[in-house]
Each structure stands twice: as C-alpha cells, then as structure tokens.
Motif scaffolding. Structure first.
Motif, mmCIF file in Angstrom:
data_model
loop_
_atom_site.group_PDB
_atom_site.id
_atom_site.type_symbol
_atom_site.label_atom_id
_atom_site.label_comp_id
_atom_site.label_asym_id
_atom_site.label_seq_id
_atom_site.Cartn_x
_atom_site.Cartn_y
_atom_site.Cartn_z
ATOM 1 N N ASP A 34 0.823 -1.204 0.000
ATOM 2 C CA ASP A 34 0.000 0.000 0.000
ATOM 3 C C ASP A 34 0.853 1.248 0.000
ATOM 4 N N LYS A 54 -9.386 6.101 -3.286
ATOM 5 C CA LYS A 54 -8.862 4.764 -3.045
ATOM 6 C C LYS A 54 -8.631 4.069 -4.381
ATOM 7 N N GLY A 55 -7.433 3.552 -4.538
ATOM 8 C CA GLY A 55 -7.105 2.797 -5.729
ATOM 9 C C GLY A 55 -6.387 1.532 -5.364
ATOM 10 N N GLY A 56 -6.292 0.611 -6.303
ATOM 11 C CA GLY A 56 -5.568 -0.621 -6.059
ATOM 12 C C GLY A 56 -5.429 -1.413 -7.334
ATOM 13 N N TYR A 83 -3.075 3.676 -2.655
ATOM 14 C CA TYR A 83 -3.000 2.670 -3.720
ATOM 15 C C TYR A 83 -2.533 1.364 -3.107
ATOM 16 N N ASP A 94 -11.903 -5.559 -7.546
ATOM 17 C CA ASP A 94 -12.266 -4.562 -6.528
ATOM 18 C C ASP A 94 -12.914 -3.337 -7.169
ATOM 19 N N THR A 100 -13.124 0.481 -4.929
ATOM 20 C CA THR A 100 -12.091 1.482 -5.190
ATOM 21 C C THR A 100 -12.612 2.501 -6.195
#
Length: 361
Positions: A34, A54-56, A83, A94, A100
């Motif tokens: 993260d 929020k990202g991922g 991230y 997600d 996200t």
C-alpha cells in the motif's frame, strides 16, 4: 535509485502506517504494498482538491504510483490518495465491486473480471521492461532467445548447461545447476504481458497460452507480486523468473538480454522500452501493445500499464478528484517516471490520455 527517491519512498511508507493506524483497520500480506499520503501545502491547480481517493491493483507500476503519490502531497494538501498493490486481477475485481475509485492494471478487462462493459475507460500512464531475472553463480551475463525462454518456463529445459542455452551463449561456461522457475501465483498483468510476449515471439514453442494466470508446470514455484517473485529468485541458486524493471533493480537481480524481433540480444533498459513504445499501434480505447516490437534497439518484453477510471461517477466531487489526480500522473508525474525506472508516455499518447479524462461524467 538516488537517495531522494529512496527518502520519498520511506516517507510514503510512514504515511501509510499512520493512515492504517488512524483508520483502525486490519490487513494481510497484500497490504504490504500500500501507499497512502496526505498531500502537503501549495497554491496551484490541485490545491482545492479535497477528500479521499482509493485505488488498487497492479504491482508492476507500484513504485511509480508510490513516487507520484508522495510528490502529489506537495500540491494537494486536502486530498488523501491510497493505492493498494494487490495485482491486476484483484484490482479489476475490486474496481468492479465499487470498492475502489480507480484501478491499476497491466492487462485489459475480460468478462471474468467483474467490470461491467461500458463502465470504464483506459488511461495509459507509463511503460517499463519486464526483466527475465536470474540467480546463477559465476554467470554475470546471459542471453536468451524466445524459443529457449519458452522452453525454460515450460520446464522443457531443466538445467542451465542445456544445449539450447549454450547455443544462445557461445563462449560462456554454464553450470549443470538445476533451473528453478519462479512465477506469479496471483492474477497478474505482468504474467499476462510476459506470456503474451512468449505467445507472439515463440508461437511454435509456447503452449501455455496467455492470461493473468496460466497453468504453470508443477515443478515451478509461485509467489505473490513482483517483489515475491524477486525474492524467490534471490533465494534460489539457479532461479529464474519475470520481474518488473524497478523491482529487479531494487532487489539487485541480474537479468538476461533477450533476442528481439530484429535478431539482436538487448538487455532491459528504459531506452529499449522507449524504442518499443515508438512502434506501438494505439487502439481507439487507448490500449496498445509494445511487446515483440521491431527495431534493432528495442527491448522486446516491454509492457504498458493503465489506470481504469469510471465513465460516470455518481458523486461529482469524486469525479473531480479522480480527474485531478490522474491529470497530475499524466503531466507532472511523467517527469518522475525515469527516477523510479519507468518510461514516460510518448507525447502523442499522453495527449490522447489527457483527452480521455474529458469523457468522464
């Protein structure tokens, strides 16, 4: 990596720990990648962005996004961006589940990813080589042709002194060490691009097809994220695997020169990646394929990466935050890319990527 870049990575990690502690949330090993930052002060076009994003997704561009988010804090003091580097496959899932606001992916969206058709746009961000990293005592330089590489990863070649490897490396003394193949165990855009390359460059040899996951031979070993594969290689004399350029360099791995379409053995480098980008055809949705590109100086396993954004955000404020952050990635962020071993976008593609953001509603 220079000292300033390292310092910024450390600061980004400290900020992440603080963010998690304040949120009071638990985590698992996937959260180790993260990045979270609260931006610092500044009077500029980003100064009024306020809230949380929020990202991922993909671990392949994680070093770049870590650096960009850390620098972004200097111009957007009211916005927190996180991230979570969980791999392209999980990132797309997600994003499709609305967990996200944006997703990082090195591979295109498939029906099985859980992202509704027409609900997303691709925004290319940077590109980089996928190295073929290895750990072999006494061998500091290695060359591999596509067919030899395919046979190694299919476990058809099992020792380092095999005749096919020797033919690629005249004059090099190769040990009889057993080959240990390392690959991603999670759904990965790096796997997708690596196997797409083998499918294109060694079509008569490669039999495992391509995708975020493939059915690797039982004798191979899997690990999560590029960092996990890098660690497997480092811990195994005779190890070989595919790792993004940034993580391979940071881990101190050696990587092979790969025979390109023009018959030249070329080592992974940003110059080689840039040469591959120059010959890539850009599709209408802004996806493109620099793998196995022609050119004497081209590094053939060069992969793109994208941010997925929604075509429509229910919250107008959230839309502005996403557009603001991704605009930073495409403008100021491009100058950061080489510092952490990524190739910036060609100007023509960057212009199209910025125009893509105007389609968000």
């Amino acid at each position: 990596m220079n000292r300033n870049v390292l310092s910024r990575r450390v600061l980004a990690g400290v900020a992440l720990v603080a963010t998690i502690a304040l949120a009071g949330c638990g985590g698992n090993d996937d959260n180790s990648g993260d990045t979270g930052t609260d931006a610092g002060s500044g009077s500029n076009e980003y100064a009024n962005l306020s809230g949380e994003l929020k990202g991922g997704g993909a671990s392949f561009p994680n070093a770049f996004y870590t650096e960009a988010i850390a620098e972004f804090k200097g111009v957007a003091s009211k916005l927190t961006v996180t991230y979570n580097s969980v791999g392209s496959g999980q990132g797309k899932k997600d994003f499709g589940a609305n967990l996200t606001d944006f997703a990082g992916t090195d591979s295109t969206v498939k029906d099985t990813d859980g992202v509704a058709a027409g609900s997303y746009l691709y925004v290319p961000t940077v590109a980089a080589p996928i190295t073929v990293s290895y750990n072999l005592n006494g061998v500091d330089k290695l060359q591999l042709s596509p067919d030899t590489l395919a046979k190694i990863f299919q476990a058809q070649i099992t020792t380092w002194n095999d005749a096919a490897i020797a033919a690629d490396n005249p004059g090099v003394t190769l040990p009889s060490t057993k080959i240990t193949v390392a690959h991603r165990s999670d759904g990965s855009g790096t796997t997708n691009n690596f196997t797409k390359y083998l499918k294109a460059a060694a079509p008569s040899t490669w039999k495992l097809d391509s995708g975020d996951t493939v059915n690797w031979p039982a004798s191979t070993q899997g690990a999560e994220k590029n960092t996990g594969v890098a660690q497997l290689i480092k811990s195994s004399d005779g190890g070989i695997g595919y790792v993004d350029f940034s993580d391979a360099k940071e881990s101190g791995l050696k990587f092979a020169a790969i025979k390109n379409k023009d018959g030249q053995f070329v080592a992974a480098s940003l110059d080689g990646a840039t040469a591959a980008l120059e010959g890539a055809t850009i599709k209408d949705d802004l996806t493109y394929d620099p793998l196995n590109a022609a050119g004497a100086t081209t590094y053939p396993i060069t992969a793109p990466t994208y941010i997925l954004v929604r075509t429509k955000y229910d919250d107008a404020a959230k839309k502005d935050l996403v557009k603001g952050f991704v605009t930073y990635i495409l403008n100021e962020g491009q100058t950061l890319a080489p510092e952490v071993d990524y190739a910036p976008l060609p100007d023509a593609l960057k212009t199209k990527a910025l125009a893509q953001l105007d389609k968000i509603q």
